[in-house]
Design a protein around this motif. Structure first.
Motif, PDB file in Angstrom:
ATOM      1  N   SER A   1       0.808  -1.223   0.000  1.00 26.77           N
ATOM      2  CA  SER A   1       0.000   0.000   0.000  1.00 26.77           C
ATOM      3  C   SER A   1       0.843   1.276   0.000  1.00 26.77           C
ATOM      4  O   SER A   1       0.289   2.371   0.038  1.00 26.77           O
ATOM      5  CB  SER A   1      -0.947   0.000   1.205  1.00 26.77           C
ATOM      6  OG  SER A   1      -0.208   0.027   2.409  1.00 26.77           O
ATOM      7  N   GLY A   2       2.164   1.128  -0.017  1.00 29.24           N
ATOM      8  CA  GLY A   2       3.033   2.289  -0.072  1.00 29.24           C
ATOM      9  C   GLY A   2       3.346   2.923   1.269  1.00 29.24           C
ATOM     10  O   GLY A   2       3.875   4.025   1.326  1.00 29.24           O
ATOM     11  N   HIS A   3       3.050   2.240   2.362  1.00 32.43           N
ATOM     12  CA  HIS A   3       3.347   2.751   3.705  1.00 32.43           C
ATOM     13  C   HIS A   3       4.700   2.211   4.156  1.00 32.43           C
ATOM     14  O   HIS A   3       4.808   1.387   5.063  1.00 32.43           O
ATOM     15  CB  HIS A   3       2.226   2.367   4.671  1.00 32.43           C
ATOM     16  CG  HIS A   3       0.934   3.014   4.327  1.00 32.43           C
ATOM     17  ND1 HIS A   3      -0.025   2.396   3.563  1.00 32.43           N
ATOM     18  CD2 HIS A   3       0.469   4.258   4.602  1.00 32.43           C
ATOM     19  CE1 HIS A   3      -1.045   3.217   3.401  1.00 32.43           C
ATOM     20  NE2 HIS A   3      -0.772   4.354   4.017  1.00 32.43           N
ATOM     21  N   PHE A   4       5.740   2.719   3.502  1.00 28.16           N
ATOM     22  CA  PHE A   4       7.087   2.164   3.676  1.00 28.16           C
ATOM     23  C   PHE A   4       7.682   2.440   5.055  1.00 28.16           C
ATOM     24  O   PHE A   4       8.366   1.586   5.615  1.00 28.16           O
ATOM     25  CB  PHE A   4       8.011   2.672   2.574  1.00 28.16           C
ATOM     26  CG  PHE A   4       7.452   2.444   1.199  1.00 28.16           C
ATOM     27  CD1 PHE A   4       7.035   1.177   0.797  1.00 28.16           C
ATOM     28  CD2 PHE A   4       7.305   3.488   0.315  1.00 28.16           C
ATOM     29  CE1 PHE A   4       6.510   0.960  -0.452  1.00 28.16           C
ATOM     30  CE2 PHE A   4       6.775   3.283  -0.952  1.00 28.16           C
ATOM     31  CZ  PHE A   4       6.368   2.017  -1.343  1.00 28.16           C
ATOM     32  N   LEU A   5       7.418   3.620   5.605  1.00 25.22           N
ATOM     33  CA  LEU A   5       7.960   3.922   6.923  1.00 25.22           C
ATOM     34  C   LEU A   5       7.334   3.035   7.991  1.00 25.22           C
ATOM     35  O   LEU A   5       8.015   2.599   8.929  1.00 25.22           O
ATOM     36  CB  LEU A   5       7.768   5.390   7.285  1.00 25.22           C
ATOM     37  CG  LEU A   5       8.589   6.382   6.476  1.00 25.22           C
ATOM     38  CD1 LEU A   5       8.295   7.808   6.933  1.00 25.22           C
ATOM     39  CD2 LEU A   5      10.064   6.085   6.583  1.00 25.22           C
ATOM     40  N   GLU A   6       6.064   2.747   7.865  1.00 25.95           N
ATOM     41  CA  GLU A   6       5.433   1.838   8.823  1.00 25.95           C
ATOM     42  C   GLU A   6       6.018   0.438   8.676  1.00 25.95           C
ATOM     43  O   GLU A   6       6.276  -0.234   9.675  1.00 25.95           O
ATOM     44  CB  GLU A   6       3.918   1.813   8.617  1.00 25.95           C
ATOM     45  CG  GLU A   6       3.221   1.006   9.682  1.00 25.95           C
ATOM     46  CD  GLU A   6       1.726   1.242   9.752  1.00 25.95           C
ATOM     47  OE1 GLU A   6       1.083   0.474  10.471  1.00 25.95           O
ATOM     48  OE2 GLU A   6       1.211   2.178   9.124  1.00 25.95           O
ATOM     49  N   ALA A   7       6.255   0.006   7.455  1.00 27.92           N
ATOM     50  CA  ALA A   7       6.884  -1.302   7.241  1.00 27.92           C
ATOM     51  C   ALA A   7       8.259  -1.336   7.893  1.00 27.92           C
ATOM     52  O   ALA A   7       8.612  -2.314   8.568  1.00 27.92           O
ATOM     53  CB  ALA A   7       6.994  -1.604   5.744  1.00 27.92           C
ATOM     54  N   VAL A   8       9.032  -0.263   7.736  1.00 30.88           N
ATOM     55  CA  VAL A   8      10.368  -0.195   8.335  1.00 30.88           C
ATOM     56  C   VAL A   8      10.269  -0.256   9.858  1.00 30.88           C
ATOM     57  O   VAL A   8      11.050  -0.958  10.515  1.00 30.88           O
ATOM     58  CB  VAL A   8      11.116   1.076   7.859  1.00 30.88           C
ATOM     59  CG1 VAL A   8      12.367   1.315   8.677  1.00 30.88           C
ATOM     60  CG2 VAL A   8      11.451   0.975   6.376  1.00 30.88           C
ATOM     61  N   ALA A   9       9.313   0.443  10.438  1.00 36.43           N
ATOM     62  CA  ALA A   9       9.166   0.460  11.895  1.00 36.43           C
ATOM     63  C   ALA A   9       8.811  -0.927  12.433  1.00 36.43           C
ATOM     64  O   ALA A   9       9.381  -1.375  13.440  1.00 36.43           O
ATOM     65  CB  ALA A   9       8.102   1.475  12.301  1.00 36.43           C
ATOM     66  N   VAL A  10       7.911  -1.626  11.774  1.00 29.06           N
ATOM     67  CA  VAL A  10       7.536  -2.969  12.232  1.00 29.06           C
ATOM     68  C   VAL A  10       8.695  -3.932  12.019  1.00 29.06           C
ATOM     69  O   VAL A  10       8.971  -4.784  12.870  1.00 29.06           O
ATOM     70  CB  VAL A  10       6.236  -3.447  11.537  1.00 29.06           C
ATOM     71  CG1 VAL A  10       5.908  -4.882  11.922  1.00 29.06           C
ATOM     72  CG2 VAL A  10       5.071  -2.525  11.896  1.00 29.06           C
TER      73      VAL A  10
END
Length: 185
Positions: free
Chosen positions: A36-45
């Motif tokens: 979905s393009g939420h890359f910063l959230e992916a990085v945080a998790v």
């Protein structure tokens, strides 16, 4: 008594089941964020997942629990080089684990940039790109984090199998295509 929390070791099957369910859900969230393009959230998790797996390796090698506040970079440094101010010299000696942990340490620096510098402009010579375009740059950080997490998990699973053990990620929390198929309720 210290109020600093440590990662609890599973003593009964209930915690192991809860861990693998949480790992699986977190990894699936990472994939959904990437899609979905939420890359910063992916990085945080991913930072949380990688940190937990490093903490597990740390506690296995050093026979002590790391503090909950230890970062991915701090855990990586401790595994690769030990502590500067502690007498316990135990470090990671397996060359395959060392290589992945070195890559994770480098990744943690990219993660820091993604998390802490995305909204900042440091000078007039910074490229004039939109905030949204700036976020896309961090897709590679997230994808690399997925790859490193999976590499570490493969090594961890193999190392534990030698002792008839399995990691908290068993079976295949980070490999959705390899998970057992059973009817969902």
């Amino acid at each position: 008594m210290s109020n600093k929390r440590v990662r609890e070791k599973a003593q009964e099957p209930g915690m192991g089941v809860r861990r693998v369910e949480r790992y699986t859900a977190a990894f699936d969230w990472v994939i959904a964020c990437l899609e979905s393009g939420h890359f910063l959230e992916a990085v945080a998790v991913l930072d949380s997942l990688i940190g937990d797996r490093l903490a597990s390796r740390f506690s296995y090698l050093r026979k002590e629990q790391p503090l909950e506040s230890m970062t991915v970079g701090g855990l990586s440094e401790a595994l690769l080089n030990g502590y500067a101010k502690k007498s316990n010299p135990v470090i990671e000696s397996d060359p395959q684990f060392r290589a992945v942990i070195e890559d994770i340490l480098a990744w943690s620096k990219a993660r820091n940039n993604a998390i802490h510098a995305t909204a900042k402009i440091f000078g007039n010579d910074d490229l004039a790109i939109s905030f949204a375009d700036g976020l896309i740059v961090h897709r590679d950080t997230a994808v690399q984090g997925v790859h490193l997490l999976q590499q570490f998990d493969v090594l961890d699973t193999a190392a534990r199998a030698v002792h008839d053990r399995v990691p908290g990620t068993y079976p295949n929390a980070f490999f959705p295509d390899n998970r057992p198929r059973w009817p969902r309720r």
